[in-house]
Design a protein around this motif. Structure first.
Motif, mmCIF file in Angstrom:
data_model
loop_
_atom_site.group_PDB
_atom_site.id
_atom_site.type_symbol
_atom_site.label_atom_id
_atom_site.label_comp_id
_atom_site.label_asym_id
_atom_site.label_seq_id
_atom_site.Cartn_x
_atom_site.Cartn_y
_atom_site.Cartn_z
ATOM 1 N N ILE A 60 0.847 -1.193 0.000
ATOM 2 C CA ILE A 60 0.000 0.000 0.000
ATOM 3 C C ILE A 60 0.885 1.245 0.000
ATOM 4 N N PHE A 61 0.321 2.336 -0.460
ATOM 5 C CA PHE A 61 1.049 3.593 -0.557
ATOM 6 C C PHE A 61 1.308 4.206 0.816
ATOM 7 N N HIS A 62 0.423 3.954 1.773
ATOM 8 C CA HIS A 62 0.567 4.549 3.107
ATOM 9 C C HIS A 62 1.802 3.987 3.794
ATOM 10 N N ARG A 63 2.760 4.890 4.048
ATOM 11 C CA ARG A 63 3.998 4.506 4.722
ATOM 12 C C ARG A 63 4.318 5.527 5.794
ATOM 13 N N LYS A 64 5.018 5.098 6.824
ATOM 14 C CA LYS A 64 5.350 5.975 7.949
ATOM 15 C C LYS A 64 6.865 6.048 8.117
ATOM 16 N N LYS A 65 7.330 7.238 8.442
ATOM 17 C CA LYS A 65 8.741 7.396 8.775
ATOM 18 C C LYS A 65 8.966 6.907 10.200
ATOM 19 N N SER A 66 10.161 6.442 10.451
ATOM 20 C CA SER A 66 10.524 6.027 11.804
ATOM 21 C C SER A 66 10.667 7.263 12.693
ATOM 22 N N ILE A 67 10.509 7.072 13.977
ATOM 23 C CA ILE A 67 10.684 8.168 14.923
ATOM 24 C C ILE A 67 12.115 8.705 14.835
ATOM 25 N N LYS A 68 13.078 7.821 14.659
ATOM 26 C CA LYS A 68 14.464 8.265 14.524
ATOM 27 C C LYS A 68 14.625 9.185 13.317
ATOM 28 N N ARG A 69 14.010 8.813 12.203
ATOM 29 C CA ARG A 69 14.112 9.641 10.994
ATOM 30 C C ARG A 69 13.443 11.007 11.204
ATOM 31 N N ILE A 70 12.261 11.003 11.838
ATOM 32 C CA ILE A 70 11.568 12.260 12.103
ATOM 33 C C ILE A 70 12.433 13.145 12.999
ATOM 34 N N LYS A 71 13.048 12.546 14.000
ATOM 35 C CA LYS A 71 13.928 13.303 14.899
ATOM 36 C C LYS A 71 15.121 13.880 14.129
ATOM 37 N N ASP A 72 15.711 13.090 13.250
ATOM 38 C CA ASP A 72 16.830 13.579 12.435
ATOM 39 C C ASP A 72 16.401 14.786 11.593
ATOM 40 N N GLU A 73 15.221 14.702 10.995
ATOM 41 C CA GLU A 73 14.718 15.819 10.186
ATOM 42 C C GLU A 73 14.464 17.047 11.049
ATOM 43 N N LEU A 74 13.814 16.846 12.191
ATOM 44 C CA LEU A 74 13.556 17.972 13.083
ATOM 45 C C LEU A 74 14.858 18.616 13.541
ATOM 46 N N ASP A 75 15.841 17.799 13.911
ATOM 47 C CA ASP A 75 17.137 18.341 14.335
ATOM 48 C C ASP A 75 17.730 19.224 13.234
ATOM 49 N N PHE A 76 17.715 18.737 11.996
ATOM 50 C CA PHE A 76 18.262 19.487 10.874
ATOM 51 C C PHE A 76 17.479 20.784 10.636
ATOM 52 N N LEU A 77 16.155 20.668 10.545
ATOM 53 C CA LEU A 77 15.321 21.826 10.221
ATOM 54 C C LEU A 77 15.334 22.880 11.335
ATOM 55 N N VAL A 78 15.327 22.424 12.582
ATOM 56 C CA VAL A 78 15.342 23.365 13.709
ATOM 57 C C VAL A 78 16.675 24.105 13.746
ATOM 58 N N LYS A 79 17.762 23.386 13.551
ATOM 59 C CA LYS A 79 19.086 24.024 13.566
ATOM 60 C C LYS A 79 19.231 25.003 12.400
ATOM 61 N N LYS A 80 18.767 24.603 11.221
ATOM 62 C CA LYS A 80 18.974 25.411 10.023
ATOM 63 C C LYS A 80 18.007 26.586 9.900
ATOM 64 N N TYR A 81 16.732 26.381 10.285
ATOM 65 C CA TYR A 81 15.712 27.404 10.026
ATOM 66 C C TYR A 81 15.104 28.027 11.279
ATOM 67 N N ASN A 82 15.389 27.473 12.448
ATOM 68 C CA ASN A 82 14.850 28.007 13.699
ATOM 69 C C ASN A 82 13.347 28.309 13.582
ATOM 70 N N PRO A 83 12.530 27.299 13.275
ATOM 71 C CA PRO A 83 11.113 27.560 13.033
ATOM 72 C C PRO A 83 10.352 27.933 14.305
ATOM 73 N N GLU A 84 9.337 28.757 14.108
ATOM 74 C CA GLU A 84 8.408 29.119 15.184
ATOM 75 C C GLU A 84 7.158 28.246 15.127
ATOM 76 N N LEU A 85 7.009 27.520 14.014
ATOM 77 C CA LEU A 85 5.845 26.666 13.795
ATOM 78 C C LEU A 85 6.259 25.501 12.916
ATOM 79 N N ILE A 86 5.782 24.321 13.265
ATOM 80 C CA ILE A 86 5.975 23.129 12.445
ATOM 81 C C ILE A 86 4.614 22.779 11.852
ATOM 82 N N TYR A 87 4.600 22.492 10.571
ATOM 83 C CA TYR A 87 3.387 21.995 9.931
ATOM 84 C C TYR A 87 3.647 20.554 9.545
ATOM 85 N N PHE A 88 2.923 19.627 10.155
ATOM 86 C CA PHE A 88 3.081 18.222 9.801
ATOM 87 C C PHE A 88 2.281 17.971 8.527
#
Length: 170
Positions: A60-88
């Motif tokens: 099926i097309f529905h797939r989920k990222k691992s929590i580790k992967r989501i954390k890696d992305e958040l770490d990168f995006l937060v460090k690089k862009y310092n967001p005030e809001l996350i849109y999932f």
């Protein structure tokens, strides 16, 4: 899905990451935690994507990222862009088990950046509502699609009752 490159918006103008939300302009980044949706609503593209994907790769097309992967992305995006809001950027953010939700909550408590997400009424419970508040959820969008249960059930393939929808908003 865990191997897709992390989005990097450097080629866009700096102002492109600003988004209006609830009367304020936020520096916002999108994070995709899943692709597709496990539900089969008639008005959506996800069921047809599931059929096509199943025919092509027998999944099926529905797939989920691992929590580790989501954390890696958040770490990168937060460090690089310092967001005030996350849109999932997810069709139905809460299309997850309680175990997955609790694991996500534990990980996200390190950030507590206000966020916005889409979900369905039947995915909201007292436990999840409390957890979303703890994580600093700013806003959620919940599709109602139609006010008549029989119409929802027959034509939209949405089996959720009026009572469940009302309770989710409460």
């Amino acid at each position: 899905i865990n191997n897709v490159p992390i989005p990097d918006w450097d080629l866009f103008e700096t102002g492109s990451i600003y988004r209006p939300m609830q009367g304020k302009i936020y520096r916002a980044v999108g994070v995709e935690t899943q692709r597709g949706c496990p539900y089969t609503c008639t008005y959506c593209n996800s069921p047809s994507n599931n059929v096509i994907y199943n025919n092509e790769v027998n999944r099926i097309f529905h797939r989920k990222k691992s929590i580790k992967r989501i954390k890696d992305e958040l770490d990168f995006l937060v460090k690089k862009y310092n967001p005030e809001l996350i849109y999932f950027v997810v069709d139905t953010f809460l299309a997850m088990s309680n175990r997955e939700f609790d694991e996500f909550k534990e990980m996200y408590m390190d950030y507590k950046i206000p966020f916005w997400m889409n979900t369905r009424a039947e995915t909201i419970t007292e436990h999840r509502a409390s957890g979303l508040e703890d994580m600093n959820m700013l806003r959620t969008s919940i599709g109602l699609e139609h006010g008549n249960f029989d119409y929802r059930k027959k034509y939209l393939r949405r089996q959720v009752s009026d009572e469940v929808q009302i309770r989710a908003f409460e």
